[in-house]
Design a protein around this motif. Structure first.
Motif, PDB file in Angstrom:
ATOM      1  N   LEU A   1      69.065  24.805 -28.145  1.00  0.00           N
ATOM      2  CA  LEU A   1      67.349  24.679 -28.297  1.00  0.00           C
ATOM      3  C   LEU A   1      66.806  25.966 -28.828  1.00  0.00           C
ATOM      4  O   LEU A   1      65.986  26.061 -29.820  1.00  0.00           O
ATOM      5  N   ALA A   2      68.148  27.770 -29.585  1.00  0.00           N
ATOM      6  CA  ALA A   2      67.131  28.382 -30.363  1.00  0.00           C
ATOM      7  C   ALA A   2      67.315  27.945 -31.524  1.00  0.00           C
ATOM      8  O   ALA A   2      66.534  28.423 -32.446  1.00  0.00           O
ATOM      9  N   ALA A   3      68.001  26.839 -32.645  1.00  0.00           N
ATOM     10  CA  ALA A   3      68.479  26.501 -33.369  1.00  0.00           C
ATOM     11  C   ALA A   3      66.963  25.551 -33.708  1.00  0.00           C
ATOM     12  O   ALA A   3      66.528  25.241 -35.082  1.00  0.00           O
ATOM     13  N   LEU A   4      66.585  25.190 -32.835  1.00  0.00           N
ATOM     14  CA  LEU A   4      65.340  23.978 -32.677  1.00  0.00           C
ATOM     15  C   LEU A   4      64.143  24.399 -32.824  1.00  0.00           C
ATOM     16  O   LEU A   4      63.280  24.677 -33.292  1.00  0.00           O
ATOM     17  N   GLN A   5      64.487  24.868 -32.214  1.00  0.00           N
ATOM     18  CA  GLN A   5      63.154  26.978 -32.566  1.00  0.00           C
ATOM     19  C   GLN A   5      62.761  27.517 -33.698  1.00  0.00           C
ATOM     20  O   GLN A   5      62.126  27.638 -34.246  1.00  0.00           O
ATOM     21  N   ALA A   6      64.153  27.375 -34.446  1.00  0.00           N
ATOM     22  CA  ALA A   6      64.070  28.475 -35.029  1.00  0.00           C
ATOM     23  C   ALA A   6      63.854  27.661 -36.068  1.00  0.00           C
ATOM     24  O   ALA A   6      63.121  28.635 -37.258  1.00  0.00           O
ATOM     25  N   VAL A   7      63.938  26.846 -36.341  1.00  0.00           N
ATOM     26  CA  VAL A   7      63.534  25.983 -37.165  1.00  0.00           C
ATOM     27  C   VAL A   7      62.176  25.140 -37.515  1.00  0.00           C
ATOM     28  O   VAL A   7      61.262  25.345 -38.328  1.00  0.00           O
ATOM     29  N   ASN A   8      61.683  25.480 -35.974  1.00  0.00           N
ATOM     30  CA  ASN A   8      59.847  25.066 -36.386  1.00  0.00           C
ATOM     31  C   ASN A   8      59.798  26.575 -36.633  1.00  0.00           C
ATOM     32  O   ASN A   8      57.978  25.968 -36.404  1.00  0.00           O
ATOM     33  N   ASN A   9      59.795  27.360 -36.545  1.00  0.00           N
ATOM     34  CA  ASN A   9      58.869  28.922 -37.014  1.00  0.00           C
ATOM     35  C   ASN A   9      59.983  29.430 -38.454  1.00  0.00           C
ATOM     36  O   ASN A   9      59.310  29.838 -38.928  1.00  0.00           O
ATOM     37  N   ALA A  10      60.701  27.694 -39.211  1.00  0.00           N
ATOM     38  CA  ALA A  10      60.946  28.573 -40.278  1.00  0.00           C
ATOM     39  C   ALA A  10      59.754  28.474 -41.252  1.00  0.00           C
ATOM     40  O   ALA A  10      58.792  27.647 -40.721  1.00  0.00           O
ATOM     41  N   ILE A  11      59.536  29.451 -42.189  1.00  0.00           N
ATOM     42  CA  ILE A  11      58.769  29.831 -42.966  1.00  0.00           C
ATOM     43  C   ILE A  11      59.010  29.470 -44.557  1.00  0.00           C
ATOM     44  O   ILE A  11      60.232  29.514 -44.910  1.00  0.00           O
ATOM     45  N   ASP A  12      58.332  28.602 -45.463  1.00  0.00           N
ATOM     46  CA  ASP A  12      58.228  27.780 -46.225  1.00  0.00           C
ATOM     47  C   ASP A  12      60.495  26.649 -46.512  1.00  0.00           C
ATOM     48  O   ASP A  12      60.619  27.086 -47.768  1.00  0.00           O
ATOM     49  N   GLY A  13      60.073  25.839 -45.164  1.00  0.00           N
ATOM     50  CA  GLY A  13      60.990  24.785 -45.334  1.00  0.00           C
ATOM     51  C   GLY A  13      62.507  25.745 -45.817  1.00  0.00           C
ATOM     52  O   GLY A  13      63.805  25.796 -45.882  1.00  0.00           O
ATOM     53  N   GLU A  14      62.773  27.141 -44.739  1.00  0.00           N
ATOM     54  CA  GLU A  14      63.618  28.419 -45.130  1.00  0.00           C
ATOM     55  C   GLU A  14      64.766  27.308 -43.541  1.00  0.00           C
ATOM     56  O   GLU A  14      64.216  26.859 -42.799  1.00  0.00           O
ATOM     57  N   ASP A  15      66.376  27.419 -43.885  1.00  0.00           N
ATOM     58  CA  ASP A  15      66.830  26.826 -43.176  1.00  0.00           C
ATOM     59  C   ASP A  15      67.898  28.160 -42.972  1.00  0.00           C
ATOM     60  O   ASP A  15      68.122  28.931 -43.436  1.00  0.00           O
ATOM     61  N   PRO A  16      67.087  28.667 -41.790  1.00  0.00           N
ATOM     62  CA  PRO A  16      67.636  29.823 -40.762  1.00  0.00           C
ATOM     63  C   PRO A  16      69.557  29.771 -40.334  1.00  0.00           C
ATOM     64  O   PRO A  16      69.577  29.041 -39.896  1.00  0.00           O
ATOM     65  N   VAL A  17      70.289  31.239 -40.703  1.00  0.00           N
ATOM     66  CA  VAL A  17      70.690  31.110 -40.699  1.00  0.00           C
ATOM     67  C   VAL A  17      71.123  32.104 -39.011  1.00  0.00           C
ATOM     68  O   VAL A  17      70.266  33.070 -39.186  1.00  0.00           O
ATOM     69  N   LEU A  18      71.821  31.511 -38.443  1.00  0.00           N
ATOM     70  CA  LEU A  18      72.158  31.937 -36.881  1.00  0.00           C
ATOM     71  C   LEU A  18      73.656  32.792 -36.738  1.00  0.00           C
ATOM     72  O   LEU A  18      74.581  32.460 -37.302  1.00  0.00           O
ATOM     73  N   LEU A  19      72.644  33.777 -36.172  1.00  0.00           N
ATOM     74  CA  LEU A  19      74.321  34.546 -35.507  1.00  0.00           C
ATOM     75  C   LEU A  19      74.255  34.642 -34.164  1.00  0.00           C
ATOM     76  O   LEU A  19      73.385  35.218 -33.634  1.00  0.00           O
ATOM     77  N   VAL A  20      75.013  34.151 -33.880  1.00  0.00           N
ATOM     78  CA  VAL A  20      74.913  33.844 -32.407  1.00  0.00           C
ATOM     79  C   VAL A  20      75.980  35.241 -31.315  1.00  0.00           C
ATOM     80  O   VAL A  20      77.291  34.605 -32.015  1.00  0.00           O
ATOM     81  N   LEU A  21      75.472  35.401 -30.692  1.00  0.00           N
ATOM     82  CA  LEU A  21      76.072  36.265 -30.133  1.00  0.00           C
ATOM     83  C   LEU A  21      76.057  36.852 -28.536  1.00  0.00           C
ATOM     84  O   LEU A  21      75.169  36.109 -27.707  1.00  0.00           O
ATOM     85  N   ALA A  22      77.250  37.135 -28.468  1.00  0.00           N
ATOM     86  CA  ALA A  22      77.378  36.872 -26.456  1.00  0.00           C
ATOM     87  C   ALA A  22      76.706  38.187 -26.185  1.00  0.00           C
ATOM     88  O   ALA A  22      76.387  39.820 -26.366  1.00  0.00           O
ATOM     89  N   ALA A  23      76.040  38.350 -24.760  1.00  0.00           N
ATOM     90  CA  ALA A  23      75.197  39.951 -24.826  1.00  0.00           C
ATOM     91  C   ALA A  23      75.495  40.612 -23.758  1.00  0.00           C
ATOM     92  O   ALA A  23      75.416  41.750 -23.535  1.00  0.00           O
ATOM     93  N   ASP A  24      77.698  40.467 -23.275  1.00  0.00           N
ATOM     94  CA  ASP A  24      77.933  40.371 -22.531  1.00  0.00           C
ATOM     95  C   ASP A  24      79.095  41.301 -22.762  1.00  0.00           C
ATOM     96  O   ASP A  24      80.265  41.463 -22.177  1.00  0.00           O
ATOM     97  N   HIS A  25      79.001  41.760 -24.668  1.00  0.00           N
ATOM     98  CA  HIS A  25      80.036  41.810 -24.875  1.00  0.00           C
ATOM     99  C   HIS A  25      80.586  43.447 -25.623  1.00  0.00           C
ATOM    100  O   HIS A  25      78.991  44.035 -25.779  1.00  0.00           O
ATOM    101  N   ILE A  26      81.948  44.175 -25.838  1.00  0.00           N
ATOM    102  CA  ILE A  26      81.572  45.524 -25.893  1.00  0.00           C
ATOM    103  C   ILE A  26      82.883  45.245 -27.461  1.00  0.00           C
ATOM    104  O   ILE A  26      83.838  44.650 -27.536  1.00  0.00           O
ATOM    105  N   ILE A  27      81.961  46.253 -28.147  1.00  0.00           N
ATOM    106  CA  ILE A  27      82.476  46.214 -29.518  1.00  0.00           C
ATOM    107  C   ILE A  27      82.028  47.800 -30.632  1.00  0.00           C
ATOM    108  O   ILE A  27      81.327  48.117 -30.047  1.00  0.00           O
TER     109      ILE A  27
END
Length: 470
Positions: free
Chosen positions: A93-119
């Motif tokens: 879903l996030a990838a499809l949304q990112a592609v739909n929102n891309a400007i000038d044919g840009e291919d977004p690079v997704l950095l997928v993270l979990a919200a519940d990790h400690i670093i």
């Protein structure tokens, strides 16, 4: 430029009673002064990226949005999962949304993270992402393998293959091992903890999903084809998405693709999957106790002690987890905290509510604290934020008496609207259409006394609601 995708789902069972189904661990502040979700967004500072996209459960949407607002963090939309279908569809879903929102044919690079990790080492985290970026830009699917520090049996592992600069091919993904196997993995030097973090082009992930799980991708495409935008929330079609296969990104794509690469990360990572893991990564006193809240200890060592509402005291105890909240107390051996979820299962089986929500419950307009409850009465302390308004509603089974403690309330009571100020009260008869609003500049604090034959939260008929809950 990177598009961070932050997965903020969860059931709240592993850190119960701190976390609940309606307030899972990513919203908790367990280290530092911010929640784990806020810390996840904050550690992106210094990495060039667009505003992150969040993915969360429908029921968590207001908490996620409020925590982003309170932290001063922008986001590129919050995608709401109407039902949980695991990580592969969520990322689709996030990838499809990112592609739909891309400007000038840009291919977004997704950095997928979990919200519940400690670093702990954020600089090392950022450096590792930079090392992985060239591989993602070449069209490979990068996963981050955590350099193991112990023979951990609570994590899955990634076995490294041939090396290519800063990355390794993925030889195999393996399930959580027993202790003897974990010790072998650690000794070999070829195994890394599976972090659940990824970096890849949105288009390449969708291409690989088309190869290995076309039915899943088809459902996701149809579900998000005509998303409804509700302020900052992106809603997909519930009926369509409910038919989506339930599968993780590892099983659906990463174990099958020949494009998987693994970049090692040594950054003090933990997924905080238990109280013992939280104890490991937190600052402790001279007796090796982690203490939060009003706590007094005598001859006590190696404990995790959390007091939310009351004084907690211990004498002569070792290696325990003691957690006190307003409505529950947990006492467990630190070696057995993985079994806390069994308590949650028993609460569910008994038809109780402590697994689902805290005594204090957050709402988009503020919060309420259930102070007391009887067979035919329920007392709440309600806080309404300045400028916020509860829905226009009525109840079939209860009447309500409101007493303002501080601030000013604008109350719709039947066909009249009145102002109720400090030390004043009003009565809402059963079946009367009513609403509560804070027109002032300070929080509205009030006591609500409910009386009636049924006092459940589902006895609400909403006629109008600014938060889309009608």
């Amino acid at each position: 430029m990177l598009t961070p995708v932050i997965m903020a789902g969860g059931t709240g069972s592993r850190l119960w009673p701190l976390s609940r189904e309606l307030y899972p661990k990513q919203f908790l502040t367990v280290t530092g002064n911010e929640s784990m979700l806020q810390q996840t967004v904050a550690r992106l500072s210094g990495i060039e990226h667009v505003a992150p996209v969040l993915i969360c459960n429908e029921e968590h949407r207001f908490i996620a949005a409020e925590q982003m607002r309170l932290g001063g963090y922008e986001h590129g939309g919050i995608i709401l999962e109407p039902v949980g279908r695991n990580t592969a569809p969520a990322i689709a879903l996030a990838a499809l949304q990112a592609v739909n929102n891309a400007i000038d044919g840009e291919d977004p690079v997704l950095l997928v993270l979990a919200a519940d990790h400690i670093i702990e080492n954020e600089q090392a985290f950022k450096a590792t992402v930079e090392k992985a970026l060239p591989f993602a830009e070449k069209g490979q699917l990068v996963t981050f393998g955590i350099v193991p520090t112990a023979p951990e049996t609570g994590y899955g592992y990634i076995k490294s293959g041939s090396q290519d600069g800063d990355a390794f091919s993925v030889s195999e993904f393996v399930e959580k091992p027993d202790l003897a196997t974990a010790e072998e993995y650690l000794a070999s030097g070829n195994y890394y903890w599976n972090s659940g973090m990824f970096l890849f082009k949105a288009s390449r992930y969708l291409e690989e999903l088309q190869k290995f799980a076309p039915d899943m991708l088809d459902v996701c495409k149809r579900a998000i084809a005509t998303p409804s935008q509700d302020v900052e929330f992106i809603r997909v079609d519930k009926a369509i998405f409910a038919t989506c296969p339930d599968n993780s990104i590892d099983y659906a794509v990463m174990e099958k693709t020949n494009l998987a690469m693994m970049v090692p990360m040594d950054a003090g990572w933990s997924d905080v999957g238990s109280f013992s893991a939280l104890w490991e990564v937190s600052a402790k006193d001279e007796n090796n106790n982690l203490i939060k809240g009003d706590v007094i200890t005598v001859d006590s060592t190696n404990n995790y002690i959390y007091a939310e509402n009351k004084l907690v005291t211990t004498v002569g105890v070792d290696n325990l987890v003691i957690v006190e909240t307003k409505d529950a107390i947990l006492v467990a051996s630190k070696d057995k905290v993985q079994d806390v979820k069994e308590i949650v299962n028993q609460l569910k089986a008994a038809g109780r509510t402590e697994h689902k929500l805290h005594r204090e419950v957050y709402r988009p307009w503020g919060k309420y604290d259930s102070i007391d409850a009887g067979q035919r009465d329920h007392v709440k302390r309600i806080t309404v934020k300045p400028g916020e308004k509860l829905s226009i509603q009525k109840h079939h089974h209860r009447a309500e008496h409101w007493i303002v403690v501080s601030g000013t309330a604008s109350v719709l009571n039947g066909d009249k609207t009145i102002l109720v100020t400090e030390n004043e009260s009003t009565y809402i008869p059963l079946g009367t259409i009513h609403a509560l609003e804070n027109p002032g500049k300070i929080p509205l604090e009030m006591i609500e006394v409910q009386t009636g034959s049924y006092l459940g939260e589902d006895d609400i008929v909403r006629f109008e609601d600014r938060y889309g809950r009608v």
